[in-house]
Design a protein around this motif. Structure first.
Motif, PDB file in Angstrom:
ATOM      1  N   PHE A 294       0.950  -1.192  -0.068  1.00 34.34           N
ATOM      2  CA  PHE A 294       0.053  -0.061   0.016  1.00 34.34           C
ATOM      3  C   PHE A 294       0.963   1.257  -0.198  1.00 34.34           C
ATOM      4  CE2 PHE A 294       0.430  -1.001   4.303  1.00 34.34           C
ATOM      5  CZ  PHE A 294       0.628  -0.059   5.063  1.00 34.34           C
ATOM      6  N   LEU A 295       0.225   2.292  -0.224  1.00 32.48           N
ATOM      7  CA  LEU A 295       1.061   3.580  -0.668  1.00 32.48           C
ATOM      8  C   LEU A 295       1.828   4.281   0.425  1.00 32.48           C
ATOM      9  CD1 LEU A 295       1.548   5.627  -2.951  1.00 32.48           C
ATOM     10  CD2 LEU A 295      -0.275   6.947  -1.948  1.00 32.48           C
ATOM     11  N   ALA A 296       2.889   4.493   0.260  1.00 27.95           N
ATOM     12  CA  ALA A 296       3.784   5.523   1.170  1.00 27.95           C
ATOM     13  C   ALA A 296       4.717   6.344   0.266  1.00 27.95           C
ATOM     14  CB  ALA A 296       4.551   4.809   2.000  1.00 27.95           C
ATOM     15  N   ALA A 297       5.109   7.431   0.812  1.00 30.60           N
ATOM     16  CA  ALA A 297       5.975   8.400   0.304  1.00 30.60           C
ATOM     17  C   ALA A 297       7.464   7.949   0.103  1.00 30.60           C
ATOM     18  CB  ALA A 297       5.922   9.661   0.725  1.00 30.60           C
ATOM     19  N   GLU A 298       7.699   6.849   1.303  1.00 25.71           N
ATOM     20  CA  GLU A 298       9.090   6.487   1.143  1.00 25.71           C
ATOM     21  C   GLU A 298       8.892   4.888   1.146  1.00 25.71           C
ATOM     22  OE1 GLU A 298      12.094   7.684   0.923  1.00 25.71           O
ATOM     23  OE2 GLU A 298      11.168   9.791   0.974  1.00 25.71           O
ATOM     24  N   ALA A 340      -4.184  -1.111   4.632  1.00 22.22           N
ATOM     25  CA  ALA A 340      -3.230  -1.893   5.311  1.00 22.22           C
ATOM     26  C   ALA A 340      -4.063  -3.154   5.734  1.00 22.22           C
ATOM     27  CB  ALA A 340      -2.630  -1.326   6.653  1.00 22.22           C
ATOM     28  N   ALA A 341      -5.376  -2.861   5.921  1.00 22.01           N
ATOM     29  CA  ALA A 341      -6.254  -4.157   6.115  1.00 22.01           C
ATOM     30  C   ALA A 341      -6.400  -4.967   4.999  1.00 22.01           C
ATOM     31  CB  ALA A 341      -7.536  -3.670   6.959  1.00 22.01           C
ATOM     32  N   ALA A 376      -6.594   0.957  -1.077  1.00 26.60           N
ATOM     33  CA  ALA A 376      -6.059   0.784  -2.545  1.00 26.60           C
ATOM     34  C   ALA A 376      -4.730  -0.020  -2.117  1.00 26.60           C
ATOM     35  CB  ALA A 376      -5.685   1.886  -3.220  1.00 26.60           C
ATOM     36  N   VAL A 377      -4.579  -1.229  -2.985  1.00 25.76           N
ATOM     37  CA  VAL A 377      -3.305  -2.051  -2.651  1.00 25.76           C
ATOM     38  C   VAL A 377      -2.909  -2.568  -4.254  1.00 25.76           C
ATOM     39  CG1 VAL A 377      -3.981  -2.736  -0.397  1.00 25.76           C
ATOM     40  CG2 VAL A 377      -4.337  -4.229  -2.341  1.00 25.76           C
ATOM     41  N   LEU A 378      -1.543  -2.823  -3.990  1.00 26.54           N
ATOM     42  CA  LEU A 378      -0.842  -3.469  -5.566  1.00 26.54           C
ATOM     43  C   LEU A 378      -0.442  -4.620  -4.905  1.00 26.54           C
ATOM     44  CD1 LEU A 378       1.153  -1.794  -8.181  1.00 26.54           C
ATOM     45  CD2 LEU A 378       2.024  -3.652  -6.790  1.00 26.54           C
TER      46      LEU A 378
END
Length: 436
Positions: A294-298, A340-341, A376-378
């Motif tokens: 899942f998304l994070a800037a880093e 995250a879930a 949202a996840v990849l």
């Protein structure tokens, strides 16, 4: 000799013939039969008449045009700035609303405002609609799109219009206007008196497509083919759930789709979750297993950073990527727990049902997740670069195992969301004690 002046209008230098009468010089330069004539050749793509005159005057003073008289003529070339910008208009109608895509054939500034019953787009230059305007006879959100004067496009809204959002896409320049429909009224079931369950919307994103084939296995298996097939199978499986959700694919054919457009599809359809499906690749042919992001800037680690770099190669917004990710991460704070879930559910089910190596849940700056206004996840379902996993990914049976895992994860996530959305039970009140 021909002197070239980089200036914006057409200038013709006239010379004097043997009798003293004016005649135009050869536009492309004097020949051996025209001694002493040195015409000026200008670039007609720009516009400033005075520069031509001063340039010609300097040449005369310097003796470069010995027998010349400047009678002449400024034929101002049409400026590219005065030509209208072509606008192609496409409208896509869905249950959640209507999307209008305005594709411009040149850069142009604009402002947008909402008036009573319409949205107006005011341009800095004249615009001309290319082709036919979209036919919207049965659309209750958008009635028509039309010109008003040379610089304004008007979107006439229907009775079910509620709100709108806009964003830009590049190469070519596109303005996307998402018109949202009013939410349906709470209609209760006549027999039970209960409100019907809201329809869940799931957006599946098959990675890559068209000339962007993604990763390629040792024997030539393409990531884009694997992801599209899994997404189609998963759509069919999810459509059998009760209550039946609405399942949308960002692409349902082998075509290129920009990364930003994929998330925009989910936002436009007001999705409850966005699942981007990919297969992994590594220089190490021994690499194996599934992982979910899942998304994070880093990025959470070096391997996550590498995976994001590989998947982000299709983005045309490289210069803005870091800033956009930071801004969207702030905007997405409310969805981080849900994302995250969902990632945990996907990873758990893949480990359980496919027996693949557990590479865990990670975070990374994937462009395709940027801007998602929902969980949202990849997911990387396996390593196509691993010969053994490539063989499994070719198998219809193994793809069905992956689909079963993803469907179970979606079911787990939606069940969790329903539990969280359920109103807290009201504690019962016991009778007040009787005091002696």
């Amino acid at each position: 000799m021909t002197d070239v002046v980089d200036a914006p209008s057409l200038v013709q230098i006239w010379s004097l013939d043997a009798t003293g009468a004016p005649e135009p010089a050869n536009w492309f330069g004097g020949g051996p039969d025209q001694p002493g004539i040195h015409p000026i050749l200008v670039d007609p793509r720009h516009v400033t008449a005075g520069r031509h005159l001063s340039a010609a005057t300097r040449l005369i003073r310097r003796g470069l045009i010995a027998r010349a008289a400047l009678f002449a003529t400024l034929a101002i070339a049409p400026s590219s700035a005065s030509a209208p910008v072509g606008v192609a208009i496409v409208a896509d109608v869905s249950e959640a609303g209507t999307r209008v895509v305005l594709t411009h054939d040149a850069p142009v500034g604009y402002t947008i405002r909402e008036e009573s019953g319409r949205i107006e787009i005011d341009y800095e230059r004249a615009v001309a609609i290319q082709g036919e305007s979209p036919r919207l006879a049965n659309d209750t959100i958008l009635r028509r799109v039309r010109n008003r004067g040379e610089r304004t496009l008007v979107l006439t809204l229907g009775p079910k219009f509620e709100s709108y959002e806009t964003f830009e896409l590049k190469n070519p320049l596109r303005l996307v206007v998402d018109l949202h429909a009013k939410r349906s009224a709470d209609r209760r079931d006549a027999s039970s008196g209960r409100a019907p369950e809201p329809t869940r919307v799931i957006v599946l994103d098959p990675g890559h497509g068209g000339i962007e084939q993604g990763a390629v296995g040792p024997t030539g298996l393409d990531e884009k083919e694997v992801t599209l097939d899994i997404a189609r199978r998963l759509r069919l499986r999810l459509s059998s759930m009760k209550p039946k959700p609405t399942v949308v694919l960002t692409r349902d054919e082998d075509r290129v789709l920009a990364l930003d457009e994929r998330t925009a599809v989910a936002n436009h359809n007001r999705a409850d979750l966005f699942l981007s499906i990919h297969v992994n690749s590594s220089p190490r042919s021994s690499a194996t297993g599934a992982e979910t992001y899942f998304l994070a800037a880093e990025a959470s680690d070096d391997e996550a950073r590498m995976a994001a770099a590989l998947e982000n190669r299709g983005s045309t917004e490289v210069a803005q990527r870091n800033l956009d990710l930071v801004l969207w991460e702030l905007a997405q704070t409310q969805f981080l727990a849900e994302s995250a879930a969902l990632a945990e559910a996907v990873q758990r089910q893949l480990n359980l049902l496919t027996g693949t190596r557990d590479r865990g849940v990670r975070q990374a700056p994937f462009r395709v997740l940027t801007g998602a206004q929902m969980a949202a996840v990849l997911v990387e379902v396996g390593f196509i670069s691993n010969p053994a996993e490539e063989t499994k990914l070719r198998s219809s049976e193994y793809r069905e195992q992956i689909v079963s895992a993803l469907a179970a994860a979606v079911g787990d996530f939606l069940a969790r969301a329903e539990r969280l959305d359920a109103p807290a039970p009201v504690p019962s009140r016991s009778a007040a004690p009787v005091l002696p």
